[in-house]
Design an enzyme around this catalytic site. Structure first.
Site, short mmCIF file in Angstrom:
data_model
loop_
_atom_site.label_atom_id
_atom_site.label_comp_id
_atom_site.label_asym_id
_atom_site.label_seq_id
_atom_site.Cartn_x
_atom_site.Cartn_y
_atom_site.Cartn_z
N ARG A 173 14.67 -79.18 58.48
CA ARG A 173 14.06 -79.62 59.74
C ARG A 173 12.82 -78.76 59.93
O ARG A 173 12.91 -77.53 60.05
CB ARG A 173 15.04 -79.39 60.89
CG ARG A 173 14.41 -79.65 62.22
CD ARG A 173 15.45 -79.57 63.33
NE ARG A 173 14.88 -80.08 64.55
CZ ARG A 173 14.56 -79.31 65.60
NH1 ARG A 173 14.79 -78.01 65.57
NH2 ARG A 173 14.05 -79.85 66.67
N ARG A 193 26.14 -79.85 83.27
CA ARG A 193 27.51 -79.95 83.80
C ARG A 193 27.67 -79.11 85.06
O ARG A 193 28.19 -79.57 86.07
CB ARG A 193 28.51 -79.44 82.76
CG ARG A 193 29.13 -80.52 81.94
CD ARG A 193 29.90 -79.93 80.80
NE ARG A 193 29.00 -79.10 79.98
CZ ARG A 193 29.19 -78.84 78.70
NH1 ARG A 193 30.25 -79.31 78.09
NH2 ARG A 193 28.34 -78.12 78.02
N ASN A 216 18.26 -75.80 59.22
CA ASN A 216 17.42 -75.68 60.42
C ASN A 216 17.18 -74.19 60.60
O ASN A 216 18.04 -73.46 61.09
CB ASN A 216 18.16 -76.29 61.61
CG ASN A 216 17.30 -76.35 62.85
OD1 ASN A 216 16.23 -75.71 62.89
ND2 ASN A 216 17.74 -77.08 63.84
N GLY A 246 22.86 -84.47 74.57
CA GLY A 246 23.96 -83.90 75.36
C GLY A 246 24.14 -84.52 76.74
O GLY A 246 25.21 -84.99 77.10
N HIS A 256 11.07 -84.08 68.86
CA HIS A 256 12.35 -84.81 68.83
C HIS A 256 12.22 -86.11 68.04
O HIS A 256 13.01 -87.04 68.22
CB HIS A 256 12.84 -85.21 70.24
CG HIS A 256 13.35 -84.09 71.08
ND1 HIS A 256 13.29 -84.13 72.47
CD2 HIS A 256 13.93 -82.91 70.76
CE1 HIS A 256 13.81 -83.02 72.96
NE2 HIS A 256 14.20 -82.26 71.95
N ARG A 312 12.75 -75.60 81.01
CA ARG A 312 11.31 -75.86 80.98
C ARG A 312 10.90 -76.72 82.16
O ARG A 312 11.62 -77.65 82.54
CB ARG A 312 10.91 -76.56 79.69
CG ARG A 312 11.12 -75.75 78.44
CD ARG A 312 10.50 -76.47 77.24
NE ARG A 312 11.03 -75.93 76.00
CZ ARG A 312 11.60 -76.66 75.05
NH1 ARG A 312 11.68 -77.98 75.16
NH2 ARG A 312 12.06 -76.09 73.97
N GLU A 330 20.92 -85.57 64.51
CA GLU A 330 19.69 -85.19 63.79
C GLU A 330 19.99 -84.75 62.36
O GLU A 330 19.20 -85.02 61.45
CB GLU A 330 18.97 -84.08 64.57
CG GLU A 330 18.32 -84.63 65.82
CD GLU A 330 17.62 -83.58 66.67
OE1 GLU A 330 18.30 -82.99 67.51
OE2 GLU A 330 16.41 -83.37 66.47
P1 AMP Z 1 21.99 -80.73 73.81
O1 AMP Z 1 20.74 -79.88 73.85
O2 AMP Z 1 21.74 -82.12 73.29
O3 AMP Z 1 23.16 -80.06 73.16
O4 AMP Z 1 22.43 -80.95 75.35
C1 AMP Z 1 22.75 -79.87 76.20
C2 AMP Z 1 22.91 -80.40 77.62
O5 AMP Z 1 23.91 -81.45 77.63
C3 AMP Z 1 23.38 -79.35 78.63
O6 AMP Z 1 22.64 -79.48 79.84
C4 AMP Z 1 24.82 -79.73 78.87
O7 AMP Z 1 25.26 -79.37 80.17
C5 AMP Z 1 24.79 -81.23 78.72
N1 AMP Z 1 26.12 -81.73 78.43
C6 AMP Z 1 26.85 -81.57 77.31
N2 AMP Z 1 28.08 -82.13 77.45
C7 AMP Z 1 28.12 -82.64 78.70
C8 AMP Z 1 29.10 -83.35 79.47
N3 AMP Z 1 30.33 -83.62 78.96
N4 AMP Z 1 28.78 -83.74 80.71
C9 AMP Z 1 27.55 -83.46 81.21
N5 AMP Z 1 26.58 -82.81 80.57
C10 AMP Z 1 26.86 -82.40 79.32
#
Ligand code: AMP
Length: 388
Positions: A78, A270, A7, A316, A167, A228, A370
């Site tokens: 990717r 979070r 990537n 996430g 995505h 965004r 992915e």
């Molecule tokens: P990603 O881009 O798929 O890695 O997702 C990132 C997002 O997932 C961020 O907003 C993180 O705060 C959220 N995230 C990751 N782990 C957790 C968790 N255990 N509880 C709540 N949100 C999470």
């Protein structure tokens, strides 16, 4: 087969070596500050290669140090933008590389870096098959009424301005796994997939194919994301332009300073959930806006697929934030959706159902992967008999 998944970004390069059949990661790494350094300082941290070719030398050395002499079967890249041409992964040759390069204007931050990565591998390992897996490809099945913007036709014909969607690798992978979990053939799967990460998009799936998706010409359209804005009245941009904002100012504001960050001052779900639970009114408002926007899309896509038979959360936030899933589901009573609070709050890395038996349709959490999807697609192009 062992596949090196690449990537490649403008100044970074993420890699993984995957055993496709086992679904395992043999080694992985991230090289940063490409073009900013002088070849690394040799203290174990890989950093600062002069260009993508030098970064790949470091990848080769790191893989060798970690795994010794192993036989890579292929490289899977990717690639963010496949334009209108690429509807599926392809074996890369010079003509394909040039075609990806011609799409640079549509993804000026991403495709040039992908091309640099491809050319660097071609020079380093000329005999290794390389496959491009496009983020847009899964959405090539959108019908015209879903991909057209209602603007003069020349914007499409002269500038390629239309919905492409992103995505796609994740949406396709999750579609297959969700269908598997429900025990339906993938070409009979009708549902809505919400990929909620720092970038977020929702896709309407009919018969296993994407028929609408919330990201558009760029990944900015649609849902409220980490930084965004998602959808807004385009006249706001005209208004700001007349007030003296430059295109760069507007781009930065919409892509880097908006979304959860703009509303709550923090782009991490979070932290926003924790702040809301501690009584922070702005954090609660940000969650309300974000979950409401997603619920509206889910309602719209329920119509787009002619009655969704499943709702799937991934990435996430979708995989981990039971609080956010509950906020969204609370707004979907009109669709007869009902979460089981106990199942929803359980932590697991496995695909699972989180709705009650009485829910009109099942709600699933399906972890996305992915890199595994890219590795599988790469293996399937190189050796079609290995296709899952
Ligand atoms: P990603 O881009 O798929 O890695 O997702 C990132 C997002 O997932 C961020 O907003 C993180 O705060 C959220 N995230 C990751 N782990 C957790 C968790 N255990 N509880 C709540 N949100 C999470």
């Amino acid at each position: 087969m062992l596949v090196l998944v690449i990537n490649s970004g403008s100044s970074s390069l993420k890699y993984q070596v995957r055993d496709v059949a086992a679904g395992s990661v043999l080694t992985e790494g991230l090289i940063e500050k490409i073009g900013m350094g002088n070849g690394g300082d040799g203290d174990g941290e890989i950093e600062g290669p002069r260009d993508h070719a030098e970064a790949l030398e470091q990848v080769g050395a790191a893989i060798h140090a970690e795994l010794g002499d192993l036989e890579l079967g292929a490289v899977g890249h990717r690639v963010v933008h496949g334009g209108e041409r690429f509807a599926e992964p392809v074996l890369i040759d010079n003509e394909i590389t040039r075609a990806i390069e011609r799409l640079n204007p549509l993804a000026p931050l991403h495709n040039p870096a992908n091309v640099l990565g491809i050319r660097a591998i071609t020079r380093k390992w000329p005999d290794l098959p390389q496959v491009a897996v496009f983020d847009t490809a899964f959405h090539r099945s959108l019908p015209e009424h879903a991909w057209r913007y209602a603007v003069p036709d020349e914007l499409y014909t002269n500038h390629g301005i239309r919905r492409y969607g992103f995505h796609g690798t994740s949406h396709e992978y999750v579609t297959h796994r969700a269908a598997g979990l429900l025990g339906v053939p993938v070409d009979e799967f009708d549902g809505v997939i919400a990929h909620l990460g720092n970038g977020a998009s929702v896709t309407a799936i009919r018969g296993g194919k994407s028929v609408d998706t919330s990201m558009g010409f760029t990944p900015l359209e649609g849902l409220v994301m980490g930084t965004r804005s998602g959808d807004l009245d385009p006249s706001i941009l005209v208004f700001l332009g007349r007030a003296g904002w430059t295109p760069e100012d507007i781009d930065t504001m919409l892509n880097r300073e908006s979304g959860l960050k703009g509303l709550a001052g923090n782009n991490d779900m979070r932290s926003v959930v924790e702040a809301s639970e501690a009584g922070d009114a702005k954090a609660s408002m940000a969650l309300a806006v974000t979950s409401y926007r997603l619920a509206k899309y889910i309602g719209g896509y329920h119509v787009a697929v002619g009655g969704a038979k499943a709702l799937v959360f991934t990435a996430g936030i979708g995989e981990n934030s039971y609080q956010f899933r509950a906020l969204v589901a609370d707004k979907l009573g009109a669709l007869g959706i009902e979460l089981d609070a106990g199942l929803n709050s359980q932590r697991s890395k496995e695909p699972r159902v989180i709705s009650t038996p009485e829910s009109a349709i099942p709600v699933l959490v399906v972890p996305t992967d992915e890199e595994q999807a890219i590795a599988e697609a790469t293996a399937a192009v190189v050796h079609p008999s290995t296709a899952p």
